[in-house]
Scaffold this motif. Sequence first.
Motif, PDB file in Angstrom:
ATOM      1  N   GLY A  73      49.314   9.846 -52.450  1.00  0.00           N
ATOM      2  CA  GLY A  73      50.621   9.871 -53.088  1.00  0.00           C
ATOM      3  C   GLY A  73      51.402   8.622 -52.734  1.00  0.00           C
ATOM      4  N   ILE A  74      52.571   8.504 -53.322  1.00  0.00           N
ATOM      5  CA  ILE A  74      53.404   7.321 -53.102  1.00  0.00           C
ATOM      6  C   ILE A  74      54.629   7.704 -52.294  1.00  0.00           C
ATOM      7  N   LEU A  75      54.916   6.906 -51.268  1.00  0.00           N
ATOM      8  CA  LEU A  75      56.108   7.075 -50.442  1.00  0.00           C
ATOM      9  C   LEU A  75      57.039   5.898 -50.704  1.00  0.00           C
ATOM     10  N   LYS A  76      58.258   6.194 -51.119  1.00  0.00           N
ATOM     11  CA  LYS A  76      59.234   5.146 -51.404  1.00  0.00           C
ATOM     12  C   LYS A  76      60.225   5.068 -50.264  1.00  0.00           C
ATOM     13  N   GLY A  80      63.319   0.308 -50.993  1.00  0.00           N
ATOM     14  CA  GLY A  80      62.775   0.275 -52.338  1.00  0.00           C
ATOM     15  C   GLY A  80      61.309  -0.011 -52.413  1.00  0.00           C
ATOM     16  N   THR A  81      60.699  -0.330 -51.299  1.00  0.00           N
ATOM     17  CA  THR A  81      59.262  -0.611 -51.331  1.00  0.00           C
ATOM     18  C   THR A  81      58.474   0.678 -51.440  1.00  0.00           C
ATOM     19  N   LYS A  82      57.324   0.589 -52.109  1.00  0.00           N
ATOM     20  CA  LYS A  82      56.461   1.741 -52.294  1.00  0.00           C
ATOM     21  C   LYS A  82      55.193   1.549 -51.475  1.00  0.00           C
ATOM     22  N   HIS A  83      54.761   2.671 -50.895  1.00  0.00           N
ATOM     23  CA  HIS A  83      53.588   2.626 -50.032  1.00  0.00           C
ATOM     24  C   HIS A  83      52.673   3.792 -50.370  1.00  0.00           C
ATOM     25  N   LYS A  84      51.379   3.522 -50.323  1.00  0.00           N
ATOM     26  CA  LYS A  84      50.399   4.556 -50.652  1.00  0.00           C
ATOM     27  C   LYS A  84      50.075   5.381 -49.412  1.00  0.00           C
ATOM     28  N   VAL A  85      50.201   6.722 -49.557  1.00  0.00           N
ATOM     29  CA  VAL A  85      49.837   7.651 -48.490  1.00  0.00           C
ATOM     30  C   VAL A  85      48.457   8.222 -48.819  1.00  0.00           C
ATOM     31  N   SER A  86      47.497   8.018 -47.906  1.00  0.00           N
ATOM     32  CA  SER A  86      46.130   8.513 -48.108  1.00  0.00           C
ATOM     33  C   SER A  86      45.790   9.537 -47.040  1.00  0.00           C
ATOM     34  N   VAL A  87      45.203  10.643 -47.480  1.00  0.00           N
ATOM     35  CA  VAL A  87      44.846  11.725 -46.554  1.00  0.00           C
ATOM     36  C   VAL A  87      43.367  12.054 -46.744  1.00  0.00           C
ATOM     37  N   LYS A  88      42.687  12.221 -45.621  1.00  0.00           N
ATOM     38  CA  LYS A  88      41.298  12.662 -45.644  1.00  0.00           C
ATOM     39  C   LYS A  88      41.171  13.895 -44.757  1.00  0.00           C
TER      40      LYS A  88
END
Length: 609
Positions: A73-76, A80-88
């Motif tokens: 998912g995306i964390l803003k 204002g910057t967007k960061h990708k959240v990755s879960v395994k």
Amino acid sequence: MGFKADFKREMRNVVKDVEKEINKTWKIDYKGHSIEIINQIKEEQLIVDGITVDRKKRRSLLSHIIPYSKLSGILKLQDGTKHKVSVKLGGYVRFRCIVKVDHEMVLDESIKLDFLPWNHKEKIIPFIQQQIRTNHKIVDDRLPDEYYLYDENELRLAPGLSDYYVDERPTLFYVKRLLKVFEKQLNHPTNETRKKTYEKIISDNMASRSSELIERFQQTQWDESLVQQEALWLLEHAAHREVVKFAVLILGCTNCEKYKELLFTLGMHEEFTSYVVFALKNGTIQGNEQVWRLSKSVDGWGKISAVKQLEASTPEIKRWLLTKGCENTIMNEYLAYTCALNGDLETALSEDEISKELYDGASLIIQALLEDEVTIHRIEEYPNASSVLCRFIHHAHKHCQAIEDFYPMMKISEFLNDDQEIWEDRLNDSWTQEDYKDIQEAVQPFINDSRWSQLAIDTLKQGFSSQALKIALFYRLDVIDLLFALLEKDPANSEIYFAVMDTNHHQHIRELCTFAETHLSLSNLSDDEVSCLQYIVQDLYEHEGVGLPLIQAALRSDDGNLQYHALSVLKEWSPSYSQQAATRELIEMLFLKTKDKEDRKLAKQLLKK
């Protein structure tokens, strides 16, 4: 229950255990923002700042053969910057949760999946202890493991009853293997060894293996302190009743004097009374006194097992057996013979005068021994029964004042009036013609006294009494109007319905059905009304067409017994009744929804008529 149903329940239990083990939640605070990961047996979720941004659903347990699941998912951030959240997520032996924001590792947690059979379940001992502390008795006899034993809507056995219905077929080497894994637990008490013992215990039942278990255990030379330590550990962690039973038996094979209060508390729940009785008698000082104390604290199957093991070692215990020992909530017939024999009823009644308390206790015992519908122990098996009956009748001259005092006199008279063939067998066995004559002469003045028939009628005018009804019927009195008058006052009293149906009089039964149709809530039956309807429907086979609305109500109900009898009655009646539109529709609905094979078979037969 069949193999298929047992297997289905076992699979349900496995799924439930796995579900509880792998249900996990992780929460991370990342630069003032919330990242939450939820893992459940059928889905995984990624929640960012309270909003679900990704979800993976599993259709079945088989999907878990894929070892890992990925979420993103995306964390803003506030700038204002967007960061990708990755879960395994995933793993078989260890369950791992890895969370990255872009390429930065923010969480890497690994949890070992033990699947310990006692985890995530309510423990039995604290459940019982809390009730005793709060109420000084058991008020809710359900145990926390019932979900694992019974299917939904399956009838639950009374505590202690299941031990009387165990599989007596030997499970080869079960006890030997159980003690072998328990020995490993004693020498190396770890989760792994304890788990093996625990799982071995719950794979069978203790009731049918207890004698062999005790015998084999007593041949061991194990350190008693270690045995007690691990038995107590099992009691502390037990979430299954068979584990409690095993631990109590093992504890009882040791000197468990210092644990007698704990044992006594457990014994107050009747599922465990018989096991505690063994432990108290075998492993404590003055164990018989504790068994007597326990006998006075239970009133069902537990009391039956305790009283049968109670030694009448003192005059006080003998008197208690005769005054209080027989009565229980299951059936007095189970203990009547034991109490009469061990309490020495014959000697007690040989006194010139006895107390009313002793008369009442003897009355209960004698009634149970005379009961002709139960063949546990009959009066013929009791030594010197004729002498006991004569002495009891002697004391009745003083104590027989009320309707309940006369009831055993009536039972004695009915006993004397048994068929000639039955009496021929008795006279050839342990009775003499003189015995018969003595009792007949003693009881007949009571039977000839007209006040008892009048008292029976007067009692029924005040309210329903099963004893008064039986006495009235003994004197061949017509009480049908009284019974219907009582129904007007108490239209959900199942005993009255039974009494009217028992007349097998067609007109009375027709009138009873008409009454029930207008006085019972047929569209929403209460438990009491289900009992009333049961007594009617099960006896309508020979009364074709009578009570059809009641048959229909039975088909609509959720009660399996009612549904079965309703279908069975319709099968005996002519097809015109089952083919009526309203009735046929109910049969079709029942055919589609029922899980009972016999009900489905009957419904199918009716639909084909």
